[in-house]
Write an enzyme that holds these catalytic residues in place. Sequence first.
Site, PDB file in Angstrom:
ATOM      1  N   CYS B 104      60.495  12.109  39.936  1.00  8.71           N
ATOM      2  CA  CYS B 104      61.357  13.441  39.743  1.00  8.71           C
ATOM      3  C   CYS B 104      62.445  13.194  38.782  1.00  8.71           C
ATOM      4  CB  CYS B 104      61.798  14.062  41.067  1.00  8.71           C
ATOM      5  SG  CYS B 104      60.604  14.428  42.147  1.00  8.71           S
ATOM      6  N   ILE B 105      62.932  14.266  38.033  1.00 10.86           N
ATOM      7  CA  ILE B 105      63.737  14.116  37.116  1.00 10.86           C
ATOM      8  C   ILE B 105      65.004  14.679  37.285  1.00 10.86           C
ATOM      9  CG2 ILE B 105      64.412  14.657  34.532  1.00 10.86           C
ATOM     10  CD1 ILE B 105      60.995  14.603  34.357  1.00 10.86           C
TER      11      ILE B 105
END
Lengths: 417, 105
Positions: B104-105
């Site tokens: 995930c960012i």
Amino acid sequence: MTKNIVILGGGTGGTLVANRAKKVLHDLDVAITVIDQDNEHLYQPGLLFVPFGLKAPESLVRNRKNQLKRGINFLKAEVVSVDTASNRVHLASGDSISYDVLVISTGNTLQIEETEGLSGSGWGKNVFTFYTLEGADALNRALAKFSEGKLVVDIIDVPIKCPVAPLEFCQLADWYFKQKGIRDQIEITLVTPLDGAFTKPVCNRELSGLLRSKGIEVITEFNTGQVDGVSKKLVSYDGREVAYDLAVVVPLHGGADFVGRSPGLGDELNFVTVDEFTLQAKVAPNVFAIGDAPNLPTSKAGSVAHFAGEIVVENIGHYLQGEPLSALFDGHTNCFIESGFHKALLIDFNYETEPLPGHYPSAIGLPLLRESKLNHIGKLLFEKLYWYGILPGRNIPGIKSLMPRMGKRFENQEKGS
Amino acid sequence: MTVATYAGKEVTVNSEGFFEDPSVWDEEMAPEIANSFGVPELSERHWQVIKFMRHEYETKGEGPSVRALGKSSGVSIKELYELFPKGPAKLAAKIAGIPKPHGCI
């Protein structure tokens, strides 16, 4: 026959989609209704400044309904669930509303109870968050009294709203305590589950260097399993410990609870599963999600809601006319990163391109990935642009939904990755 | 890309050790992959997670994150860290022969 567009959530995404749809889709005979559980629109980028006394909490809130163009219905109600098979939204009052097109823009819900001890004895005493208005305000009072010891900023897990906010918080804390002349009595540490300050290599290098230069320690790959408010320490799932005197925690994020109660709509964390390009929900062709609500593989940020907003409105138009959804979102995101001392950085990226140095929006413009006073001014001016440009769904001159390649130095990407 | 040999079969893995082609994986390979990444023996609980990873990958096209595993695999996050130390989602994905779960960012 009039088509009902129902928008759940009157925050950044919901408001700008409603206003833009009103303007762009006026030939299609649509009725637009925005539903939210309260009537208080919070300017979320302002939360970062509240703990440091740089913004008054009440200055960040406006009336949701007043941000909507005339002719858009606003309904204050709590959503219980969505039945995508019968195209109905069920409300807590027992009523239900039918829709032709549904837009879900209900953002994040902080999952404080998911972390053992987080809401325990330390909460509000030595454990705070600035991700709510009340939390940011309480933290403001705690910081004012804090004169020595370990300040630890802890990200429980990703994704989070504005992934750079904890980094900005650390840098503003550095500035804040320097101003007070007590910085040497305070240790500032960032604790993150990621393997660096930021996920993308070029940006990570730049930001890590910046934090280091300010004496901010970064502890990586730390997955917080427990917050122990009595002995004042964070404990990771693999048994590591970080002691603190004041913990600023970014709780686990999830989508809205009603998503979990709506069959097929969301993932394990209640984020709506969508096509990352068209923003159409996987569960039904007449459902879209925008802002922080969908499970997009990019940052949860207001800029994403802004850029994706134009795409969603265009695709709603296509859907209503039986056309293929030809507007495709590229994951365009940009964020100012406040670094203290009246300076800020700016980053601009999308699904394919990591944040790179250069200028935005074109070869002439704000400097990218570099500290500058101009970016800080940009960040401050942005608040006006938010209320008067972005929420009303206006086209902002020079700013496009898709990420500009012009102005970016691409050669650095190869070296960095 | 490198070639690794598990259960007598040659497979290509990327620089981090994730399978390039999940379809060449079979259950016989799992104990050897686990071994090479510091998990000496696979218990029934390990297998519950590995099978869940395979199932998720086959139905959704990608492996779950540790949060998703904790919510839906029937094994708590705390136990996942005991079974697959350091990064449960990544390690379990390697042993299950599926690609790295989306960071995930």
